[in-house]
Design a protein around this motif. Structure first.
Motif, PDB file in Angstrom:
ATOM      1  N   LEU A   1       5.117  11.154 -33.235  1.00  0.00           N
ATOM      2  CA  LEU A   1       4.844  12.138 -32.188  1.00  0.00           C
ATOM      3  C   LEU A   1       5.703  11.865 -30.964  1.00  0.00           C
ATOM      4  O   LEU A   1       5.986  10.716 -30.614  1.00  0.00           O
ATOM      5  N   ASP A   2       6.105  12.927 -30.308  1.00  0.00           N
ATOM      6  CA  ASP A   2       6.952  12.849 -29.122  1.00  0.00           C
ATOM      7  C   ASP A   2       6.263  12.003 -28.056  1.00  0.00           C
ATOM      8  O   ASP A   2       5.166  12.343 -27.586  1.00  0.00           O
ATOM      9  N   ALA A   3       6.898  10.908 -27.678  1.00  0.00           N
ATOM     10  CA  ALA A   3       6.296   9.990 -26.706  1.00  0.00           C
ATOM     11  C   ALA A   3       6.114  10.634 -25.341  1.00  0.00           C
ATOM     12  O   ALA A   3       5.298  10.174 -24.545  1.00  0.00           O
ATOM     13  N   SER A   4       6.857  11.685 -25.059  1.00  0.00           N
ATOM     14  CA  SER A   4       6.736  12.326 -23.751  1.00  0.00           C
ATOM     15  C   SER A   4       5.464  13.170 -23.648  1.00  0.00           C
ATOM     16  O   SER A   4       5.068  13.571 -22.558  1.00  0.00           O
ATOM     17  N   GLN A   5       4.815  13.437 -24.784  1.00  0.00           N
ATOM     18  CA  GLN A   5       3.599  14.242 -24.774  1.00  0.00           C
ATOM     19  C   GLN A   5       2.365  13.395 -24.483  1.00  0.00           C
ATOM     20  O   GLN A   5       2.230  12.287 -24.999  1.00  0.00           O
ATOM     21  N   THR A   6       1.479  13.931 -23.674  1.00  0.00           N
ATOM     22  CA  THR A   6       0.146  13.356 -23.544  1.00  0.00           C
ATOM     23  C   THR A   6      -0.699  13.929 -24.677  1.00  0.00           C
ATOM     24  O   THR A   6      -0.759  15.143 -24.859  1.00  0.00           O
ATOM     25  N   VAL A   7      -1.324  13.043 -25.455  1.00  0.00           N
ATOM     26  CA  VAL A   7      -2.086  13.460 -26.627  1.00  0.00           C
ATOM     27  C   VAL A   7      -3.557  13.091 -26.430  1.00  0.00           C
ATOM     28  O   VAL A   7      -3.880  11.948 -26.096  1.00  0.00           O
ATOM     29  N   LEU A   8      -4.447  14.054 -26.636  1.00  0.00           N
ATOM     30  CA  LEU A   8      -5.894  13.834 -26.591  1.00  0.00           C
ATOM     31  C   LEU A   8      -6.419  13.884 -28.021  1.00  0.00           C
ATOM     32  O   LEU A   8      -6.147  14.837 -28.754  1.00  0.00           O
ATOM     33  N   TYR A   9      -7.145  12.852 -28.410  1.00  0.00           N
ATOM     34  CA  TYR A   9      -7.700  12.788 -29.765  1.00  0.00           C
ATOM     35  C   TYR A   9      -9.222  12.769 -29.679  1.00  0.00           C
ATOM     36  O   TYR A   9      -9.796  11.982 -28.922  1.00  0.00           O
ATOM     37  N   LEU A  10      -9.882  13.630 -30.454  1.00  0.00           N
ATOM     38  CA  LEU A  10     -11.337  13.641 -30.570  1.00  0.00           C
ATOM     39  C   LEU A  10     -11.714  13.126 -31.944  1.00  0.00           C
ATOM     40  O   LEU A  10     -11.274  13.682 -32.963  1.00  0.00           O
ATOM     41  N   TYR A  11     -12.502  12.076 -31.969  1.00  0.00           N
ATOM     42  CA  TYR A  11     -12.910  11.425 -33.205  1.00  0.00           C
ATOM     43  C   TYR A  11     -14.353  11.822 -33.507  1.00  0.00           C
ATOM     44  O   TYR A  11     -15.268  11.522 -32.737  1.00  0.00           O
ATOM     45  N   VAL A  12     -14.552  12.511 -34.632  1.00  0.00           N
ATOM     46  CA  VAL A  12     -15.876  13.004 -35.002  1.00  0.00           C
ATOM     47  C   VAL A  12     -16.375  12.200 -36.201  1.00  0.00           C
ATOM     48  O   VAL A  12     -15.879  12.353 -37.316  1.00  0.00           O
TER      49      VAL A  12
ATOM     50  N   HIS B   1     -20.145   9.479 -36.957  1.00  0.00           N
ATOM     51  CA  HIS B   1     -21.584   9.487 -36.705  1.00  0.00           C
ATOM     52  C   HIS B   1     -21.860   9.977 -35.284  1.00  0.00           C
ATOM     53  O   HIS B   1     -22.876  10.595 -35.017  1.00  0.00           O
ATOM     54  N   GLY B   2     -20.938   9.657 -34.379  1.00  0.00           N
ATOM     55  CA  GLY B   2     -20.955  10.190 -33.029  1.00  0.00           C
ATOM     56  C   GLY B   2     -19.570  10.734 -32.718  1.00  0.00           C
ATOM     57  O   GLY B   2     -18.720  10.829 -33.597  1.00  0.00           O
ATOM     58  N   VAL B   3     -19.331  11.101 -31.466  1.00  0.00           N
ATOM     59  CA  VAL B   3     -18.024  11.614 -31.050  1.00  0.00           C
ATOM     60  C   VAL B   3     -17.424  10.673 -30.016  1.00  0.00           C
ATOM     61  O   VAL B   3     -18.105  10.242 -29.075  1.00  0.00           O
ATOM     62  N   GLY B   4     -16.163  10.325 -30.205  1.00  0.00           N
ATOM     63  CA  GLY B   4     -15.422   9.525 -29.239  1.00  0.00           C
ATOM     64  C   GLY B   4     -14.085  10.182 -28.967  1.00  0.00           C
ATOM     65  O   GLY B   4     -13.695  11.142 -29.644  1.00  0.00           O
ATOM     66  N   SER B   5     -13.370   9.677 -27.993  1.00  0.00           N
ATOM     67  CA  SER B   5     -12.066  10.246 -27.677  1.00  0.00           C
ATOM     68  C   SER B   5     -11.068   9.134 -27.407  1.00  0.00           C
ATOM     69  O   SER B   5     -11.441   7.973 -27.172  1.00  0.00           O
ATOM     70  N   ALA B   6      -9.800   9.493 -27.466  1.00  0.00           N
ATOM     71  CA  ALA B   6      -8.719   8.570 -27.110  1.00  0.00           C
ATOM     72  C   ALA B   6      -7.606   9.400 -26.492  1.00  0.00           C
ATOM     73  O   ALA B   6      -7.452  10.583 -26.809  1.00  0.00           O
ATOM     74  N   ILE B   7      -6.819   8.781 -25.644  1.00  0.00           N
ATOM     75  CA  ILE B   7      -5.730   9.477 -24.957  1.00  0.00           C
ATOM     76  C   ILE B   7      -4.489   8.602 -24.992  1.00  0.00           C
ATOM     77  O   ILE B   7      -4.583   7.368 -24.888  1.00  0.00           O
ATOM     78  N   SER B   8      -3.339   9.220 -25.173  1.00  0.00           N
ATOM     79  CA  SER B   8      -2.088   8.468 -25.143  1.00  0.00           C
ATOM     80  C   SER B   8      -1.100   9.160 -24.222  1.00  0.00           C
ATOM     81  O   SER B   8      -1.102  10.383 -24.081  1.00  0.00           O
ATOM     82  N   ALA B   9      -0.269   8.359 -23.586  1.00  0.00           N
ATOM     83  CA  ALA B   9       0.832   8.846 -22.757  1.00  0.00           C
ATOM     84  C   ALA B   9       1.999   7.901 -22.952  1.00  0.00           C
ATOM     85  O   ALA B   9       1.820   6.694 -23.130  1.00  0.00           O
ATOM     86  N   ASN B  10       3.214   8.454 -22.958  1.00  0.00           N
ATOM     87  CA  ASN B  10       4.418   7.665 -23.202  1.00  0.00           C
ATOM     88  C   ASN B  10       4.338   6.906 -24.531  1.00  0.00           C
ATOM     89  O   ASN B  10       4.868   5.809 -24.673  1.00  0.00           O
ATOM     90  N   GLY B  11       3.629   7.498 -25.486  1.00  0.00           N
ATOM     91  CA  GLY B  11       3.541   6.900 -26.808  1.00  0.00           C
ATOM     92  C   GLY B  11       2.569   5.748 -26.926  1.00  0.00           C
ATOM     93  O   GLY B  11       2.468   5.135 -27.988  1.00  0.00           O
TER      94      GLY B  11
END
Length: 421
Positions: A228-239, A241-251
């Protein structure tokens, strides 16, 4: 000190060249490696010779581009190094062996974690041993134990010398202490409180190991496997037993001060009514936890298998929705509406260019739930502020992500030496 700094810079440059070549699976010319890495032609030439000698890259034919002689293409030998991914999920334990492209080359699904972590770790170690023996893979360092050498099959000995195991990545629900390698108090996993899982699994297998949250692992798997393009900010939603999230910037995935970033179960999504255990109303977990969906479906008469197997129950719920059950579709749609509200809040905070939804439970819910999430993000998607997509890693996303954690740690370029600031 100077020597150490120069060594760090040399290692950084080598990983940078390897990463540059890895990001072009069809092959890349050395001049393009120079251009993309911003290293000198001499440095790239020396590094590629070393990588060729180590069996990590190979020549992949020639390409003609304009006048002059054809360019020799270089590409990574994907199975030259392998990493193991272990996903400790309340529903089951998944073990995969992945190549340098984060593609699973062997996998095993084990029964869920029990209240006996030592026995579970022994099961995991046995599965790792069986999978790696079937592949003929060996630790990166030569094995010196004569007994272990004797156990190698003829097929193992015939494999290329470069095919080596790097280590084990472990993904698990929070809470955990990633730096110490300890599971502190993971939800839905009774008996796993204060378990030094990294040391235990490393001792059982003889391989180095590392630990991270399943959300961080899953996003790392997306970044590593898809370049994935390192310049993109990526939001991940993990579904799950519960829901969590993660975020990446600059890879790079943002983990917070104690690896607990992205815990969104108590994110208020603007609903009044039922009071959460935290004392507030409208928490996301009240509408998205797996046991909540299953309980509501049963109360509405949706036929689901008895027992505590959430995977089987959600699979049955999904099938009922596909078969035309309005009650089943309504339960899943309500989950999607709640998830969409959370994604909309997180998008407003993080301003991502790419939003990915995945996790072990999402495949059963996505056919109905994705549309509801899209509705919540309508302004973002219409204005082309972000791309919304489902994970491409499938049910093994957590385990593939866990393997990617180790690949990323060992092979991705970090900070070259002391900061100049």
């Amino acid at each position: 000190m100077r020597g150490s700094s120069m060594t760090d810079i040399g290692e950084f440059n080598e990983k940078l060249v390897l990463q540059t070549i890895r990001s072009a699976p069809e092959g890349i010319g050395q001049s393009d490696v120079v251009r993309r890495s911003h290293l000198s032609r001499q440095a790239v030439s020396l590094i590629t010779r070393r990588l060729l000698g180590d069996g990590l890259i190979e020549q992949a034919g020639r390409r003609i581009s304009g006048p002059g002689k054809p360019h020799t293409l270089l590409r990574v030998v994907a199975d030259a190094r392998l990493a193991i991914g272990v996903h400790l999920d309340p529903a089951h334990i998944t073990v995969v062996v992945c190549d340098l492209a984060a593609r699973p080359v062997a996998r095993a699904t084990l029964e869920p974690p029990t209240e006996d972590p030592q026995a579970d770790i022994a099961r995991i170690a046995d599965a790792i041993g069986a999978l790696t023996r079937s592949l003929g893979a060996r630790p990166s360092e030569p094995v010196e134990d004569p007994a272990e050498r004797h156990e190698r099959s003829e097929a193992q000995e015939a494999l290329p010398a470069g095919r080596r195991l790097l280590g084990i990545g472990i993904a698990a629900p929070a809470g955990l202490d990633a730096e110490a390698g300890i599971l502190r108090d993971p939800p839905w996993m009774p008996g796993w409180r204060d378990v030094p899982v990294v040391d235990a699994l490393s001792a059982a297998t003889g391989l180095p190991a590392m630990l991270d949250k399943d959300t961080n692992a899953a996003l790392t798997g997306e970044i590593w496997s898809r370049h994935l393009d390192a310049s993109q900010t990526v939001l991940y939603l993990y579904v799950g037993h519960g829901v969590g999230s993660a975020i990446s910037a600059n890879g790079r995935v943002h983990r917070g001060g104690s690896t607990q970033a992205g815990e969104v179960g108590h994110l208020p999504i603007g609903r009044a009514g039922e009071i959460c255990s935290c004392g507030r109303a409208g928490c996301l977990s009240l509408y998205t936890d797996a046991h909540v969906l299953v309980g509501r479906a049963r109360s509405l008469g949706v036929p689901l298998p008895a027992g505590d197997d959430m995977t089987a129950a959600l699979t049955a719920l999904s099938q009922a929705a596909k078969d035309g059950s309005d009650a089943a579709r309504g339960v899943i749609a309500d989950h999607g509406i709640a998830l969409g509200a959370a994604v909309r809040l997180l998008a407003g905070i993080h301003d991502p260019r790419r939003i990915i939804i995945g996790g072990p439970t999402w495949p059963a819910l996505s056919s109905v739930g994705t549309a509801r999430v899209r509705e919540a993000l309508a302004d973002w998607l219409i204005e082309d502020r972000a791309v919304l997509e489902n994970s491409r890693l499938g049910d093994d996303g957590g385990a593939i992500g866990a393997a990617s954690l180790f690949l990323d740690q060992e092979l991705a370029p970090g900070t070259p030496g002391p900061s100049p600031f």
